[in-house]
Design a protein around this motif. Structure first.
Motif, mmCIF file in Angstrom:
data_model
loop_
_atom_site.group_PDB
_atom_site.id
_atom_site.type_symbol
_atom_site.label_atom_id
_atom_site.label_comp_id
_atom_site.label_asym_id
_atom_site.label_seq_id
_atom_site.Cartn_x
_atom_site.Cartn_y
_atom_site.Cartn_z
ATOM 1 N N ALA A 126 97.555 87.475 27.716
ATOM 2 C CA ALA A 126 97.004 88.606 26.976
ATOM 3 C C ALA A 126 95.650 88.259 26.363
ATOM 4 N N LEU A 127 95.528 87.052 25.847
ATOM 5 C CA LEU A 127 94.255 86.612 25.272
ATOM 6 C C LEU A 127 93.168 86.536 26.333
ATOM 7 N N ALA A 128 93.511 86.028 27.510
ATOM 8 C CA ALA A 128 92.523 85.897 28.585
ATOM 9 C C ALA A 128 91.971 87.267 28.977
ATOM 10 N N GLU A 129 92.836 88.278 29.050
ATOM 11 C CA GLU A 129 92.361 89.625 29.372
ATOM 12 C C GLU A 129 91.441 90.145 28.272
ATOM 13 N N THR A 130 91.821 89.920 27.031
ATOM 14 C CA THR A 130 91.019 90.385 25.901
ATOM 15 C C THR A 130 89.647 89.729 25.911
ATOM 16 N N ILE A 131 89.621 88.434 26.143
ATOM 17 C CA ILE A 131 88.358 87.692 26.179
ATOM 18 C C ILE A 131 87.477 88.194 27.320
ATOM 19 N N GLY A 132 88.073 88.394 28.487
ATOM 20 C CA GLY A 132 87.303 88.889 29.619
ATOM 21 C C GLY A 132 86.679 90.240 29.348
ATOM 22 N N ALA A 133 87.448 91.138 28.709
ATOM 23 C CA ALA A 133 86.929 92.468 28.395
ATOM 24 C C ALA A 133 85.806 92.392 27.362
ATOM 25 N N LEU A 134 85.951 91.530 26.355
ATOM 26 C CA LEU A 134 84.913 91.385 25.343
ATOM 27 C C LEU A 134 83.621 90.841 25.956
ATOM 28 N N ARG A 135 83.757 89.862 26.839
ATOM 29 C CA ARG A 135 82.566 89.301 27.482
ATOM 30 C C ARG A 135 81.908 90.321 28.399
ATOM 31 N N ALA A 136 82.704 91.083 29.117
ATOM 32 C CA ALA A 136 82.146 92.117 29.996
ATOM 33 C C ALA A 136 81.405 93.173 29.186
ATOM 34 N N GLY A 137 81.980 93.555 28.045
ATOM 35 C CA GLY A 137 81.329 94.535 27.191
ATOM 36 C C GLY A 137 80.028 94.008 26.613
ATOM 37 N N ALA A 138 80.026 92.727 26.213
ATOM 38 C CA ALA A 138 78.809 92.131 25.661
ATOM 39 C C ALA A 138 77.718 92.038 26.715
ATOM 40 N N ALA A 139 78.094 91.791 27.973
ATOM 41 C CA ALA A 139 77.107 91.663 29.045
ATOM 42 C C ALA A 139 76.428 92.995 29.347
ATOM 43 N N LYS A 140 77.100 94.114 29.062
ATOM 44 C CA LYS A 140 76.543 95.436 29.329
ATOM 45 C C LYS A 140 75.559 95.870 28.252
ATOM 46 N N ARG A 141 75.658 95.247 27.073
ATOM 47 C CA ARG A 141 74.806 95.677 25.969
ATOM 48 C C ARG A 141 73.412 95.056 26.066
#
Length: 310
Positions: free
Chosen positions: A295-310
């Motif tokens: 669950a943490l790995a998915e959360t981290i991946g989503a946060l990094r993906a969101g940061a890369a879009k900004r």
């Protein structure tokens, strides 16, 4: 192939829609903006779910109606009553199972692990709102007017979720000091949003699950410090530095920030052990919790993906 109608296109509604679509079901996601996952089996509809007539039309012929909505935190007393009433009304009129995604606020402050038998003794506004919703739905069920069930989880992990982890994980990933309004060494249950979806679908589609609430199967509790440390290890970043934000700072922040103001009511959830027992659902519904690191790995991946879009 059955029709399943989901109200709410946030993380829980999206996860539930994807799960049902991947199982080959027809899915209709209702939200104000017509949002929802991009999937050929998912129909996205823009509608006001407080309009009972419109919602009734959208749920005609459905097998289940899922309440995955999440009004703005500070507007629960205003927005939840008409929405809950419309959902219950539509379910009654169409003979549709109403499955609600709830939380643990209704129990109020506790000093022991929460089970589904823990008294709903909340004194705070948000907890009382949720308890009124459940009491109305359960009364209608017991009167034979409708079939209902509710699933309750703790603070969420997973893609797109917002909870205590929203304050913790971005700082961990950025290597900043983690400042949180919580006892970082008190054990706390965290719930994976994918497990919420699996549980609410199982409860909605199993007759033996109707007429009661269930706790979403969740992994063993961990402290916020341990959660942050495990996230740092998974992300390959330095171990976090942790600082607790004093309650006085939370109180003062509430003078100018509506979200911070609402945290005053639920501060008890983070200043002591906050433990949820999900044994009943694990046994009755046959659901095992997703491992915390997954669950943490998915959360981290989503946060990094969101940061890369900004």
């Amino acid at each position: 192939m059955s029709l399943h109608v989901i109200v709410g296109a946030g993380p829980v509604g999206t996860a539930t829609a994807r799960l049902l679509a991947e199982r080959g079901e027809r899915v209709r996601v209702v939200s104000r903006r017509g949002a929802g996952p991009d999937h050929p089996a998912v129909e996205r509809v823009a509608a006001d779910a407080t309009d009972a007539d419109r919602l009734t039309a959208l749920t005609t012929g459905a097998a289940a109606l899922y309440n995955c909505a999440n009004p703005a935190y500070h507007r629960w007393p205003v927005d939840w009553p008409p929405l809950a009433a419309a959902l219950l009304n539509a379910a009654e009129r169409n003979g549709v199972v109403l499955a609600t995604v709830g939380n643990l606020y209704g129990y109020g402050p506790v000093d022991a692990p929460m089970t589904e038998a823990t008294p709903l003794a909340a004194t705070g506004t948000k907890g009382r709102v949720r308890n009124r919703m459940w009491a109305d739905a359960l009364a209608a069920h017991q009167a034979g007017k409708v079939r209902v069930t509710e699933v309750r989880g703790s603070d969420y992990l997973g893609a797109g979720t917002t909870s205590l982890t929203t304050m913790v994980l971005p700082a961990v990933l950025a290597g900043r000091r983690v400042i949180v309004p919580a006892d970082v060494d008190a054990p706390h249950t965290f719930t994976y949003v994918g497990d919420v979806a699996r549980t609410v679908v199982a409860a909605a589609t199993s007759e033996r699950a109707w007429g009661r609430a269930w706790h979403v199967p969740s992994p063993p509790a961990v402290t916020v410090r341990d959660l942050a440390t495990r996230a740092a290890t998974l992300a390959g970043v330095p171990a976090p530095r942790m600082t607790r934000l004093p309650y006085a700072a939370v109180w003062l922040g509430g003078l100018v920030n509506p979200f911070a103001r609402e945290l005053r009511e639920t501060a008890y959830q983070f200043d002591r052990p906050y433990l949820m027992d999900s044994t009943a659902a694990e046994r009755a519904l046959g659901i095992a919790p997703t491992p915390l690191d997954e669950a943490l790995a998915e959360t981290i991946g989503a946060l990094r993906a969101g940061a890369a879009k900004r």
